[in-house]
Design an enzyme around this catalytic site. Structure first.
Site, PDB file in Angstrom:
ATOM      1  N   LYS A  98     -15.139  -9.494   5.972  1.00 43.37           N
ATOM      2  CA  LYS A  98     -15.594  -8.237   6.261  1.00 43.37           C
ATOM      3  C   LYS A  98     -17.100  -8.146   6.127  1.00 43.37           C
ATOM      4  O   LYS A  98     -17.561  -8.317   5.109  1.00 43.37           O
ATOM      5  CB  LYS A  98     -14.961  -7.059   5.625  1.00 43.37           C
ATOM      6  CG  LYS A  98     -13.626  -6.466   6.355  1.00 43.37           C
ATOM      7  CD  LYS A  98     -13.362  -5.284   5.409  1.00 43.37           C
ATOM      8  CE  LYS A  98     -11.917  -5.309   4.852  1.00 43.37           C
ATOM      9  NZ  LYS A  98     -11.647  -5.294   3.644  1.00 43.37           N
ATOM     10  N   GLY A 122      -7.289  -5.820   0.384  1.00 41.93           N
ATOM     11  CA  GLY A 122      -6.119  -6.129   0.564  1.00 41.93           C
ATOM     12  C   GLY A 122      -5.818  -7.478   0.764  1.00 41.93           C
ATOM     13  O   GLY A 122      -4.621  -7.896   0.272  1.00 41.93           O
ATOM     14  N   ARG A 163       0.996  -1.182  -0.118  1.00 44.90           N
ATOM     15  CA  ARG A 163       0.002  -0.012  -0.026  1.00 44.90           C
ATOM     16  C   ARG A 163       0.753   1.154  -0.191  1.00 44.90           C
ATOM     17  O   ARG A 163       0.494   2.355  -0.446  1.00 44.90           O
ATOM     18  CB  ARG A 163      -0.924  -0.284   1.050  1.00 44.90           C
ATOM     19  CG  ARG A 163      -2.138  -0.861   1.006  1.00 44.90           C
ATOM     20  CD  ARG A 163      -3.310  -0.942   1.992  1.00 44.90           C
ATOM     21  NE  ARG A 163      -4.360  -1.461   1.324  1.00 44.90           N
ATOM     22  CZ  ARG A 163      -5.336  -1.643   1.974  1.00 44.90           C
ATOM     23  NH1 ARG A 163      -5.735  -1.548   3.354  1.00 44.90           N
ATOM     24  NH2 ARG A 163      -6.410  -2.347   1.510  1.00 44.90           N
ATOM     25  N   GLY A 209     -13.885  -3.095  -0.065  1.00 45.12           N
ATOM     26  CA  GLY A 209     -15.195  -2.374   0.095  1.00 45.12           C
ATOM     27  C   GLY A 209     -15.528  -1.250  -0.902  1.00 45.12           C
ATOM     28  O   GLY A 209     -16.756  -1.394  -1.384  1.00 45.12           O
TER      29      GLY A 209
HETATM   30  P1  ADP Z   1     -10.316  -8.212   1.639  1.00 49.59           P
HETATM   31  O1  ADP Z   1      -9.100  -7.690   2.507  1.00 49.59           O
HETATM   32  O2  ADP Z   1      -9.695  -9.065   0.358  1.00 49.59           O
HETATM   33  O3  ADP Z   1     -11.154  -7.326   1.477  1.00 49.59           O
HETATM   34  P2  ADP Z   1     -11.373  -9.707   3.827  1.00 49.59           P
HETATM   35  O4  ADP Z   1     -10.584  -8.751   4.880  1.00 49.59           O
HETATM   36  O5  ADP Z   1     -12.813  -9.583   4.069  1.00 49.59           O
HETATM   37  O6  ADP Z   1     -11.065  -9.578   2.493  1.00 49.59           O
HETATM   38  O7  ADP Z   1     -11.182 -11.135   4.304  1.00 49.59           O
HETATM   39  C1  ADP Z   1     -10.004 -11.808   4.187  1.00 49.59           C
HETATM   40  C2  ADP Z   1      -9.512 -12.569   5.453  1.00 49.59           C
HETATM   41  O8  ADP Z   1     -10.651 -13.554   5.741  1.00 49.59           O
HETATM   42  C3  ADP Z   1      -8.362 -13.088   5.399  1.00 49.59           C
HETATM   43  O9  ADP Z   1      -7.401 -12.845   6.236  1.00 49.59           O
HETATM   44  C4  ADP Z   1      -8.717 -14.799   5.519  1.00 49.59           C
HETATM   45  O10 ADP Z   1      -7.896 -15.240   6.401  1.00 49.59           O
HETATM   46  C5  ADP Z   1     -10.130 -14.631   6.323  1.00 49.59           C
HETATM   47  N1  ADP Z   1     -10.763 -15.596   6.065  1.00 49.59           N
HETATM   48  C6  ADP Z   1     -11.648 -16.026   4.992  1.00 49.59           C
HETATM   49  N2  ADP Z   1     -12.241 -17.297   5.239  1.00 49.59           N
HETATM   50  C7  ADP Z   1     -12.039 -17.628   6.337  1.00 49.59           C
HETATM   51  C8  ADP Z   1     -12.651 -18.705   7.243  1.00 49.59           C
HETATM   52  N3  ADP Z   1     -13.236 -19.540   6.924  1.00 49.59           N
HETATM   53  N4  ADP Z   1     -12.324 -18.531   8.589  1.00 49.59           N
HETATM   54  C9  ADP Z   1     -11.464 -17.610   9.207  1.00 49.59           C
HETATM   55  N5  ADP Z   1     -10.805 -16.647   8.519  1.00 49.59           N
HETATM   56  C10 ADP Z   1     -11.149 -16.493   7.109  1.00 49.59           C
HETATM   57 MG    MG Z   2      -8.860  -7.699   4.403  1.00 48.56          MG
END
Ligand code: ADP
Ligand code: MG
Length: 415
Positions: free
Chosen positions: A217, A364, A52, A387
């Site tokens: 999230k 991220g 970032r 988001g």
């Molecule tokens: P992004 O950053 O791409 O927007 P998020 O922050 O919403 O995505 O989610 C990503 C995180 O979710 C990762 O750190 C991953 O380890 C966690 N994650 C995804 N599925 C699971 C699960 N079934 N149990 C625990 N953690 C999870």
């Molecule tokens: Mg994330």
């Protein structure tokens, strides 16, 4: 469609007009740059991923070349209006200084007399990084007047404002939507590129159009509703899928899910476009050395945690992606950081990488997963904002981009 200067195509093909980085003369001027230096640290306080910071280098280098005085602001984590040492920007400042090969002064606050004094003493080419904005509750206050007062104070430190925080672009925070009310403001190079690249796909997505939504999230669920009208299918994974499985009445053992959105998920269950996993990979703990089992969703054992979509689900999802012409990916299919539970995420990313569809990935952790499997360069676009890009794809207006548009209207005849 040919676009003119200051025009960017976005949601529903509407034109967005805002100032670009090259529109202002920065010589000897103070420029406040809102970045998304929301950087992950490990337990020992070391930065685990500085992408970032690296991604906004072009904007910073441009401003340095133009002899600006650069004041960088950012949030980090969720300190809820209080000082929390491990969320300080100090280490971020050190890394930035190393990457830029020049001194970066990190101040111990983002507002107040001593901050103002330090800024007054700057020479052109100097860089100051202010302390985490969210150490002050006003940054995220629900009360607009409070946010505006905070934003007005920040704006008073500078001549220009640059928004280079795409990941936060959908948020109505003081540093995103209030500052542009007071000083000429523009989009940074990365923000502009994000809006342009994704704008084209959003304007006329080729069908079949499939969205893959996962991660943890909870607020992602809010935009699923809007996406339904635009896409052919939504494939769910991650913690988000657990919330839907819970809503459907399955026993999900110790799996993470979001209590607050279960009811909302219940309402979405009747939507046939939404596809849930049919099996999951469960572990007896959140560790790479966990025992792992592939089980059907009606067979999740008590005490176990769903940490990935199952093999059958990964296969089904990959088959569904075969004919797609547009694929968007927001959130990983599981806890991909644990290699043992990264299968689903990896398979879907590989399917995207080898597809001829327009492929967009946002968030991220999603970006980090593509990086982990070295597939980042095989995508049409990898966005820094999860988001924010999801909001954009579901047809929502990004509050901070709206603020830039309003700023353009206010100052276009004065610059
Ligand atoms: P992004 O950053 O791409 O927007 P998020 O922050 O919403 O995505 O989610 C990503 C995180 O979710 C990762 O750190 C991953 O380890 C966690 N994650 C995804 N599925 C699971 C699960 N079934 N149990 C625990 N953690 C999870
Ligand atoms: Mg994330």
């Amino acid at each position: 469609m040919k676009l003119f200067k200051n025009e960017t195509l976005s949601k529903n093909g509407e034109l967005m007009k805002f100032f670009k980085l090259s529109d202002f003369d920065y010589t000897n001027k103070r420029v406040i740059v809102r970045t998304g230096f929301d950087i992950p640290f490990d337990d020992n306080g070391n930065i685990t991923d500085d992408s970032r910071i690296r991604k906004i280098m072009p904007s910073l280098k441009y401003l340095l070349k133009k002899n600006a005085k650069i004041i960088i602001i950012s949030h980090n984590g969720r300190p809820k209006g209080k000082y929390i040492a491990k969320l300080s920007m100090e280490k971020v400042g050190k890394r930035l200084s190393k990457l830029l090969k020049q001194k970066v002064t990190t101040l111990d606050d983002c507002i107040g007399n001593s901050v103002r004094q330090s800024i007054e003493e700057m020479s052109s080419g100097n860089i100051i990084l202010l302390e985490n904005l969210r150490f002050h509750k006003e940054e995220k206050s629900k009360d607009k007047a409070q946010r505006d007062q905070f934003g007005k104070e920040l704006a008073s430190y500078a001549d220009y404002y640059v928004n280079e925080a795409f990941a936060n672009a959908h948020r109505k925070h003081a540093s995103m939507t209030s500052i542009p009310q007071y000083i000429p403001s523009c989009a940074g190079l990365l923000l502009e590129q994000e809006l342009k690249t994704m704008g084209k796909v959003i304007h006329s997505p080729k069908k079949p159009y499939i969205a893959i939504i996962g991660g943890k999230k909870a607020d992602k669920i809010e935009v699923i509703n809007n996406l339904l009208g635009k896409v052919n299918k939504i494939l769910l994974g991650g913690v988000l899928a657990n919330t839907f499985l819970k809503a459907k009445g399955y026993n999900i053992g110790k799996s993470l899910y979001d209590k607050e959105t279960v009811n909302f998920a219940k309402k979405l269950l009747k939507e046939r476009k939404i596809i849930l996993p049919s099996d999951v990979a469960v572990g007896d703990k959140y560790k790479n050395n966990a025992h792992k089992k592939n089980v059907s969703i009606d067979d999740i054992p008590n005490g176990w945690t769903a940490l990935d979509i199952g093999k059958k689900t990964a296969n089904t999802y990959c088959k569904l992606l075969k004919g797609a012409k547009t694929i968007v990916f927001f959130g990983t299919m599981g806890a991909f950081e644990l290699t043992k539970f990264s299968y689903g995420t990896k398979q879907l990313l590989k399917a995207m990488a080898s597809s001829s569809a327009d492929t967009i990935l946002g968030g991220g952790d999603s970006a980090a997963s593509a990086d982990k499997f070295r597939l980042e360069n095989k995508m049409t676009h990898v966005s820094t904002g999860g988001g924010a890009s999801l909001a954009l794809f579901s047809g929502k207006e990004l509050s901070s981009v709206k603020a830039l548009e309003d700023n353009y209207k206010k100052y276009r005849n004065k610059i």
